[in-house]
Design a protein around this motif. Structure first.
Motif, PDB file in Angstrom:
ATOM      1  N   UNK A 361      -1.885   8.139  12.822  1.00 20.27           N
ATOM      2  CA  UNK A 361      -1.223   7.342  11.787  1.00 20.27           C
ATOM      3  C   UNK A 361      -2.043   7.345  10.511  1.00 20.27           C
ATOM      4  N   UNK A 362      -1.378   6.950   9.431  1.00 17.83           N
ATOM      5  CA  UNK A 362      -2.004   6.886   8.109  1.00 17.83           C
ATOM      6  C   UNK A 362      -1.559   5.599   7.434  1.00 17.83           C
ATOM      7  N   UNK A 363      -2.533   4.772   7.001  1.00 16.48           N
ATOM      8  CA  UNK A 363      -2.221   3.549   6.258  1.00 16.48           C
ATOM      9  C   UNK A 363      -2.148   3.870   4.775  1.00 16.48           C
ATOM     10  N   UNK A 364      -1.089   3.422   4.143  1.00 15.01           N
ATOM     11  CA  UNK A 364      -0.835   3.767   2.748  1.00 15.01           C
ATOM     12  C   UNK A 364      -0.639   2.486   1.938  1.00 15.01           C
ATOM     13  N   UNK A 365      -1.645   2.041   1.155  1.00 17.54           N
ATOM     14  CA  UNK A 365      -1.477   0.865   0.279  1.00 17.54           C
ATOM     15  C   UNK A 365      -0.696   1.254  -0.983  1.00 17.54           C
ATOM     16  N   UNK A 366       0.274   0.429  -1.369  1.00 17.75           N
ATOM     17  CA  UNK A 366       1.108   0.689  -2.538  1.00 17.75           C
ATOM     18  C   UNK A 366       1.279  -0.592  -3.337  1.00 17.75           C
ATOM     19  N   UNK A 367       1.617  -0.425  -4.633  1.00 17.80           N
ATOM     20  CA  UNK A 367       1.856  -1.558  -5.524  1.00 17.80           C
ATOM     21  C   UNK A 367       3.268  -1.452  -6.083  1.00 17.80           C
ATOM     22  N   UNK A 368       3.973  -2.602  -6.133  1.00 14.82           N
ATOM     23  CA  UNK A 368       5.361  -2.588  -6.542  1.00 14.82           C
ATOM     24  C   UNK A 368       5.668  -3.928  -7.209  1.00 14.82           C
ATOM     25  N   UNK A 369       6.741  -3.966  -8.019  1.00 14.97           N
ATOM     26  CA  UNK A 369       7.213  -5.240  -8.562  1.00 14.97           C
ATOM     27  C   UNK A 369       8.727  -5.228  -8.576  1.00 14.97           C
ATOM     28  N   UNK A 370       9.316  -6.452  -8.587  1.00 11.33           N
ATOM     29  CA  UNK A 370      10.762  -6.612  -8.539  1.00 11.33           C
ATOM     30  C   UNK A 370      11.262  -7.125  -9.875  1.00 11.33           C
ATOM     31  N   UNK A 371      12.396  -6.588 -10.300  1.00 10.13           N
ATOM     32  CA  UNK A 371      13.003  -7.009 -11.560  1.00 10.13           C
ATOM     33  C   UNK A 371      14.253  -7.854 -11.352  1.00 10.13           C
TER      34      UNK A 371
END
Length: 418
Positions: A361-371
C-alpha cells in the motif's frame, strides 16, 4: 413391541419416561364488576382456589407445578433426557438381562446406553434403572428404540423392544446480513427470532470469528465504567419477537497488510447462541461458518484513511488516501487531479507516485478545499485519475465517505449565553 414379533407375555416390563422440568399451572380467571349480578362471588372463588397466587388471583399463572403428561416437543439444541426402567413382574429369577437404547434419526442411529454389559440376574419385584442424555442436533422425527433381551430360568432366550417417537422443532430463526466497509472492516447484522410458544432468556449471543479477524460486539452503550446492553437488564425474547445483534470484524494486524489475502476471504465466523426456557432449561445452537460475498476491489483499491467531519468554506484541509495494489503485478502510478464544481485540489497534478508492488500500500496525503456549503460526498473529492503505466489505461476511483462544509463565523461575547 415389534410388529413382526409374535405377541406373548414377557417376564419383564419396560417403562420409559422423559425427564423434564415441570411447568407452572395455568388457569383461566373469570371476573366481573362489583355491580354485576355475581358481585364478589367469582373473586371469592379464585381466592379460595389453592392453585392461584395469593394477591394476584387474576393472573393466568398459578403457584403450583404440573408434571408433563407426554413426551411433548423438543427443540433443537436442547438436551433430551429419559428414564428407562425394567421391572421383573414375574415370580422367577431372570438372567442375562441386557437393555439397549438407540436413537434413530433421519440420517443416523445413535447408541445412548450407558453400559453394554448384561446384568447377571434380576430377582422378582426388582428393577434395572438407567438415565440417558443426548444433545439434540437434528430437526425432524426422532425415534427412541428400547430393546430388552433376557434368559428365563428354563434357559429360554427372550427379546422385545418398544418405540417412542417425538418431534424435534426449530427454536430460533436466524438471518444474517453483511456490510463491507470501504476499509477492510466487515459488519455483521444477525436477526434472531423466537419461533417457540414460550419466552426465552437470551444468556449469550456471541460471534466466534475466523482466524483472520478480530471481533467487536456493538450491542452495548457506554454507561459509566461499565457498558449497558442495548436490550436492557432483562434480556427476554418473547414468542415471535425478533432482535438484531451487530458485530464489527477487523482483520488481524498480520493479515491487514496482505490486501490480496483479505480480498478473497469469505469465511467470517459462526454464531454461538445460548438461551434458557421455562424453569431454566438450557439450550444452545451454533451456526455453520458464515460466508460473505467477497468484495470486488479490482486491480487498485483507493480508501480514505483520514478526513475531517466538518470543514470551513473555502479553507484548505488535509486528507490522507491509501492506495493498495490488489493485483499480482507491480504498478507504476501517475496521479492526475480533476476538480469538480464543489471540490478543488491544491497541489501538483501529473506527478509520479512511484511503483507499488503486489499486495503493498501507499499513503498519499492531499490538500483540498470546498467551494459549496452543505453535506459533500467524498466520491467527488476522490475523483482522482490514477494512470497505470504498466497497463496503459486510466481508471476513475471513488470512496464513499462524507464531510460537512459550513461557513466560518466568529462568535462574539454577545452571542454567548450562560
Amino acid at each position: 413391541m415389534d410388529v413382526n414379533q409374535t405377541k406373548q407375555e414377557h417376564l419383564l416390563a419396560l417403562k420409559v419416561m422423559r425427564l423434564t422440568k415441570p411447568t407452572l399451572f395455568t388457569n383461566l380467571p373469570v371476573t366481573c364488576e362489583d355491580r354485576d349480578l355475581p358481585g364478589d362471588l367469582f373473586s371469592q372463588l379464585m381466592r379460595d382456589d389453592p392453585s392461584t397466587i395469593k394477591g394476584a388471583e387474576t393472573l393466568m399463572l398459578g403457584e403450583m407445578l404440573t408434571l408433563p403428561q407426554n413426551f411433548g416437543n423438543i427443540f433443537l439444541g436442547e438436551t433430551f433426557s429419559s428414564y428407562i426402567s425394567v421391572h421383573n413382574d414375574s415370580n422367577q429369577i431372570v438372567k442375562d438381562i441386557l437393555v439397549k437404547a438407540d436413537l434413530q434419526t433421519s440420517s443416523q442411529r445413535l447408541s445412548l446406553s450407558a453400559s453394554n454389559s448384561a446384568v447377571a440376574e434380576l430377582k422378582p419385584e426388582c428393577c434395572i434403572d438407567d438415565v440417558i442424555h443426548h444433545e439434540v442436533k437434528e430437526i425432524g422425527t426422532h425415534i427412541l428404540v428400547c430393546a430388552v433381551s433376557y434368559t428365563s430360568q428354563f434357559g429360554e432366550k427372550l427379546y422385545f423392544r418398544k418405540f417412542f417417537k417425538f418431534q424435534v422443532l426449530k427454536p430460533l430463526d436466524v438471518k444474517t446480513k453483511f456490510y463491507n466497509a470501504e476499509t477492510d472492516e466487515v459488519f455483521l447484522e444477525a436477526q434472531i427470532q423466537n419461533i417457540t410458544t414460550s419466552p426465552m432468556f437470551m444468556e449469550k449471543v456471541s460471534l466466534e470469528p475466523s482466524m483472520m479477524y478480530n471481533v467487536t460486539e456493538l450491542n452495548s452503550v457506554s454507561c459509566g465504567e461499565q457498558g449497558e446492553s442495548t436490550f436492557g437488564k432483562m434480556s427476554y425474547l418473547q414468542p415471535m419477537d425478533t432482535r438484531q445483534y451487530l458485530y464489527c470484524l477487523k482483520p488481524k494486524p498480520e493479515y491487514a497488510e496482505k490486501a490480496g489475502v483479505i480480498k478473497g476471504v469469505t469465511v467470517i465466523g459462526k454464531l454461538d447462541i445460548v438461551w434458557k426456557t421455562n424453569l431454566g432449561e438450557r439450550g444452545r445452537l451454533q451456526t455453520s461458518q458464515l460466508q460473505r460475498m467477497a468484495p470486488g476491489y479490482g486491480d487498485i483499491r483507493l480508501s480514505l484513511e483520514m478526513i475531517p467531519d466538518t470543514v470551513n468554506l473555502e479553507e484548505p484541509f488535509d486528507i490522507v488516501c491509501k492506495i493498495t495494489n490488489c493485483s499480482e503485478r507491480t504498478m507504476d502510478l501517475l496521479l492526475e487531479m480533476c476538480n469538480t464544481s464543489s471540490v478543488h485540489w491544491l497541489g501538483i497534478s501529473g506527478r509520479q507516485l512511484g511503483k507499488v508492488s503486489p499486495g503493498s500500500s501507499l499513503l498519499l496525503p492531499l490538500t483540498v478545499f470546498s467551494s459549496v456549503q452543505g453535506l459533500q460526498v467524498s466520491s467527488q473529492l476522490s475523483s482522482s485519475l490514477i494512470q497505470f503505466s504498466s497497463r496503459g489505461y486510466i481508471l476513475l476511483l471513488f470512496a464513499s465517505e462524507y464531510f460537512w462544509t459550513e461557513t466560518h463565523r466568529h462568535v462574539s461575547k454577545e452571542d454567548l449565553r450562560i
